[in-house]
Design a protein around this motif. Structure first.
Motif, PDB file in Angstrom:
ATOM      1  N   UNK A   1       0.835  -1.203   0.000  1.00 36.79           N
ATOM      2  CA  UNK A   1       0.000   0.000   0.000  1.00 36.79           C
ATOM      3  C   UNK A   1       0.865   1.246   0.000  1.00 36.79           C
ATOM      4  N   UNK A   2       0.383   2.263  -0.704  1.00 30.14           N
ATOM      5  CA  UNK A   2       1.055   3.546  -0.696  1.00 30.14           C
ATOM      6  C   UNK A   2       0.379   4.476   0.295  1.00 30.14           C
ATOM      7  N   UNK A   3       1.061   5.558   0.617  1.00 31.14           N
ATOM      8  CA  UNK A   3       0.539   6.440   1.665  1.00 31.14           C
ATOM      9  C   UNK A   3      -0.669   7.252   1.210  1.00 31.14           C
ATOM     10  N   UNK A   4      -0.739   7.618  -0.081  1.00 31.93           N
ATOM     11  CA  UNK A   4      -1.825   8.502  -0.516  1.00 31.93           C
ATOM     12  C   UNK A   4      -3.201   7.865  -0.331  1.00 31.93           C
ATOM     13  N   UNK A   5      -3.449   6.621  -0.810  1.00 29.32           N
ATOM     14  CA  UNK A   5      -4.784   6.045  -0.567  1.00 29.32           C
ATOM     15  C   UNK A   5      -5.088   5.864   0.911  1.00 29.32           C
ATOM     16  N   UNK A   6      -4.073   5.598   1.716  1.00 32.74           N
ATOM     17  CA  UNK A   6      -4.303   5.505   3.159  1.00 32.74           C
ATOM     18  C   UNK A   6      -4.747   6.852   3.722  1.00 32.74           C
ATOM     19  N   UNK A   7      -4.093   7.915   3.263  1.00 35.62           N
ATOM     20  CA  UNK A   7      -4.461   9.253   3.727  1.00 35.62           C
ATOM     21  C   UNK A   7      -5.884   9.596   3.292  1.00 35.62           C
ATOM     22  N   UNK A   8      -6.222   9.227   2.068  1.00 35.95           N
ATOM     23  CA  UNK A   8      -7.582   9.452   1.589  1.00 35.95           C
ATOM     24  C   UNK A   8      -8.596   8.680   2.438  1.00 35.95           C
ATOM     25  N   UNK A   9      -8.267   7.414   2.706  1.00 39.40           N
ATOM     26  CA  UNK A   9      -9.191   6.589   3.488  1.00 39.40           C
ATOM     27  C   UNK A   9      -9.395   7.148   4.893  1.00 39.40           C
ATOM     28  N   UNK A  10      -8.310   7.573   5.531  1.00 37.92           N
ATOM     29  CA  UNK A  10      -8.427   8.119   6.897  1.00 37.92           C
ATOM     30  C   UNK A  10      -9.335   9.347   6.904  1.00 37.92           C
ATOM     31  N   UNK A  30     -15.334  12.798  -6.807  1.00 39.77           N
ATOM     32  CA  UNK A  30     -15.261  11.600  -7.667  1.00 39.77           C
ATOM     33  C   UNK A  30     -13.918  10.872  -7.626  1.00 39.77           C
ATOM     34  N   UNK A  31     -12.761  11.570  -7.781  1.00 39.52           N
ATOM     35  CA  UNK A  31     -11.499  10.822  -7.701  1.00 39.52           C
ATOM     36  C   UNK A  31     -11.253  10.243  -6.308  1.00 39.52           C
ATOM     37  N   UNK A  32     -11.772  10.893  -5.277  1.00 40.61           N
ATOM     38  CA  UNK A  32     -11.638  10.344  -3.928  1.00 40.61           C
ATOM     39  C   UNK A  32     -12.404   9.028  -3.830  1.00 40.61           C
ATOM     40  N   UNK A  33     -13.624   9.014  -4.339  1.00 37.87           N
ATOM     41  CA  UNK A  33     -14.430   7.795  -4.303  1.00 37.87           C
ATOM     42  C   UNK A  33     -13.756   6.672  -5.092  1.00 37.87           C
ATOM     43  N   UNK A  34     -13.196   7.014  -6.257  1.00 41.22           N
ATOM     44  CA  UNK A  34     -12.502   5.988  -7.064  1.00 41.22           C
ATOM     45  C   UNK A  34     -11.287   5.442  -6.331  1.00 41.22           C
ATOM     46  N   UNK A  35     -10.554   6.316  -5.636  1.00 40.95           N
ATOM     47  CA  UNK A  35      -9.366   5.873  -4.903  1.00 40.95           C
ATOM     48  C   UNK A  35      -9.740   4.908  -3.783  1.00 40.95           C
ATOM     49  N   UNK A  36     -10.843   5.179  -3.092  1.00 37.25           N
ATOM     50  CA  UNK A  36     -11.273   4.295  -2.006  1.00 37.25           C
ATOM     51  C   UNK A  36     -11.719   2.945  -2.570  1.00 37.25           C
ATOM     52  N   UNK A  37     -12.433   2.962  -3.698  1.00 35.34           N
ATOM     53  CA  UNK A  37     -12.875   1.699  -4.296  1.00 35.34           C
ATOM     54  C   UNK A  37     -11.671   0.875  -4.783  1.00 35.34           C
ATOM     55  N   UNK A  38     -10.658   1.549  -5.310  1.00 34.75           N
ATOM     56  CA  UNK A  38      -9.452   0.823  -5.728  1.00 34.75           C
ATOM     57  C   UNK A  38      -8.737   0.223  -4.527  1.00 34.75           C
ATOM     58  N   UNK A  39      -8.681   0.971  -3.425  1.00 30.04           N
ATOM     59  CA  UNK A  39      -8.061   0.438  -2.207  1.00 30.04           C
ATOM     60  C   UNK A  39      -8.808  -0.802  -1.735  1.00 30.04           C
ATOM     61  N   UNK A  40     -10.126  -0.750  -1.761  1.00 33.61           N
ATOM     62  CA  UNK A  40     -10.931  -1.918  -1.366  1.00 33.61           C
ATOM     63  C   UNK A  40     -10.653  -3.101  -2.295  1.00 33.61           C
ATOM     64  N   UNK A  41     -10.566  -2.820  -3.602  1.00 39.00           N
ATOM     65  CA  UNK A  41     -10.293  -3.898  -4.562  1.00 39.00           C
ATOM     66  C   UNK A  41      -8.914  -4.500  -4.340  1.00 39.00           C
ATOM     67  N   UNK A  42      -7.915  -3.637  -4.074  1.00 44.55           N
ATOM     68  CA  UNK A  42      -6.552  -4.130  -3.835  1.00 44.55           C
ATOM     69  C   UNK A  42      -6.487  -5.012  -2.598  1.00 44.55           C
ATOM     70  N   UNK A  43      -7.227  -4.630  -1.573  1.00 45.94           N
ATOM     71  CA  UNK A  43      -7.208  -5.385  -0.319  1.00 45.94           C
ATOM     72  C   UNK A  43      -8.172  -6.573  -0.341  1.00 45.94           C
ATOM     73  N   UNK A  44      -9.165  -6.524  -1.231  1.00 42.61           N
ATOM     74  CA  UNK A  44     -10.152  -7.594  -1.286  1.00 42.61           C
ATOM     75  C   UNK A  44     -11.138  -7.562  -0.142  1.00 42.61           C
ATOM     76  N   UNK A  45     -11.385  -6.363   0.425  1.00 43.49           N
ATOM     77  CA  UNK A  45     -12.338  -6.214   1.534  1.00 43.49           C
ATOM     78  C   UNK A  45     -13.177  -4.966   1.306  1.00 43.49           C
ATOM     79  N   UNK A  46     -14.337  -4.916   1.958  1.00 38.18           N
ATOM     80  CA  UNK A  46     -15.165  -3.721   1.949  1.00 38.18           C
ATOM     81  C   UNK A  46     -14.834  -2.904   3.193  1.00 38.18           C
TER      82      UNK A  46
END
Length: 281
Positions: A1-10, A30-46
């Motif tokens: 994981x990179x820091x940017x999607x983590x920062x977005x998620x927090x 919109x790009x924030x929502x896409x970043x969170x969905x990609x993070x969920x897809x990468x982790x395989x969790x909701x």
């Protein structure tokens, strides 16, 4: 994981609102929502349960929020320590609350100075409860702190154990007594053996009144606004006509510890810890 999607998620997890989180981050939703969905897809969790009107954390999201905060804090701290170490006159930073060192600071510094690994020390005077925060932010290399405190990701060694005393207005009915119990004081949540309850009471007292230093606390006691507890070494150094100090027979003693980041590899910090713990001996 990179820091940017983590920062977005927090940001989303703390705001529980994509629009507010996007504003806080300085981006659009919109790009924030896409970043969170990609993070969920990468982790395989909701991570978030979304509906038209609300956003809520899932169990996995709650776990990631706690871990992500620590990870982002560690990244920031690593950068700050690197910056502080890069100067030609790099110094060891010791965080200390004013008058919160049991009268031992000069002795600790003198013993540290005699160690071959010693280097110049900057004392960072901090407010109530700030020492641990400074350690985690990379602003300090070590701290002197009284328990109870959150020692997560920190190593600690006790330096000094001393009694706590009740701090009362001189006109208080209990001021005429030579010794008190916690039952006499009836402080909310403070019971024999309950160190966590004592810590919560002390923290809530500071937060409620907005104290920035000991002088303000003692002034409020003198005015009859509160009753509290302080380490004995503090009460000895601060006699005040309108305030009395009384022993409390069943309260947990105050332990002064030195704390430092668990991942610290600093030889100088290790030498400071040795100097501090030698004072105990």
């Amino acid at each position: 994981m990179e820091s940017r999607p983590l920062r977005y998620f927090v940001a989303v997890a703390e705001e529980l609102n994509f629009a507010r989180a996007a504003e806080r981050l300085g981006i659009s939703a919109p790009p924030l929502s896409r970043a969170i969905r990609k993070l969920e897809a990468d982790l395989g969790v909701t991570l978030l349960e979304r509906s038209t009107h609300s956003v809520a954390l899932t169990a996995a999201g709650s776990v990631l929020l706690s871990e992500a905060r620590g990870a982002l804090e560690a990244l920031h701290a690593a950068g700050r320590r690197a910056q502080r170490a890069s100067g030609p006159d790099a110094k060891l930073v010791l965080a200390v609350k004013a008058d919160g060192y049991g009268g031992l600071l000069d002795t600790i510094l003198a013993r540290f100075a005699a160690d071959p690994a010693a280097r110049p020390v900057t004392i960072r005077l901090s407010g109530w409860g700030e020492q641990v925060h400074l350690l985690r932010q990379g602003e300090a290399d070590a701290a002197l702190v009284y328990d109870p405190f959150d020692s997560t990701d920190l190593d600690t060694e006790p330096i000094f154990v001393e009694p706590r005393q009740a701090v009362l207005p001189a006109a208080h009915p209990l001021a005429a007594r030579d010794r008190l119990t916690l039952a006499d004081l009836a402080l909310p949540g403070v019971e024999p053996g309950n160190l966590a309850g004592l810590g919560q009471y002390l923290d809530s007292t500071v937060e409620q009144h907005g104290f920035i230093d000991l002088a303000q606390l003692l002034a409020h006691v003198e005015l009859g606004d509160l009753v509290t507890l302080l380490p004995e070494s503090v009460t000895v150094r601060y006699p005040r006509p309108g305030v009395v100090y009384r022993p409390v027979v069943d309260v947990a003693p105050a332990t002064l510890s030195i704390a430092w980041p668990q991942k610290s590899c600093s030889v100088a910090t290790a030498a400071l810890v040795r100097a501090a713990t030698s004072v105990v001996a």
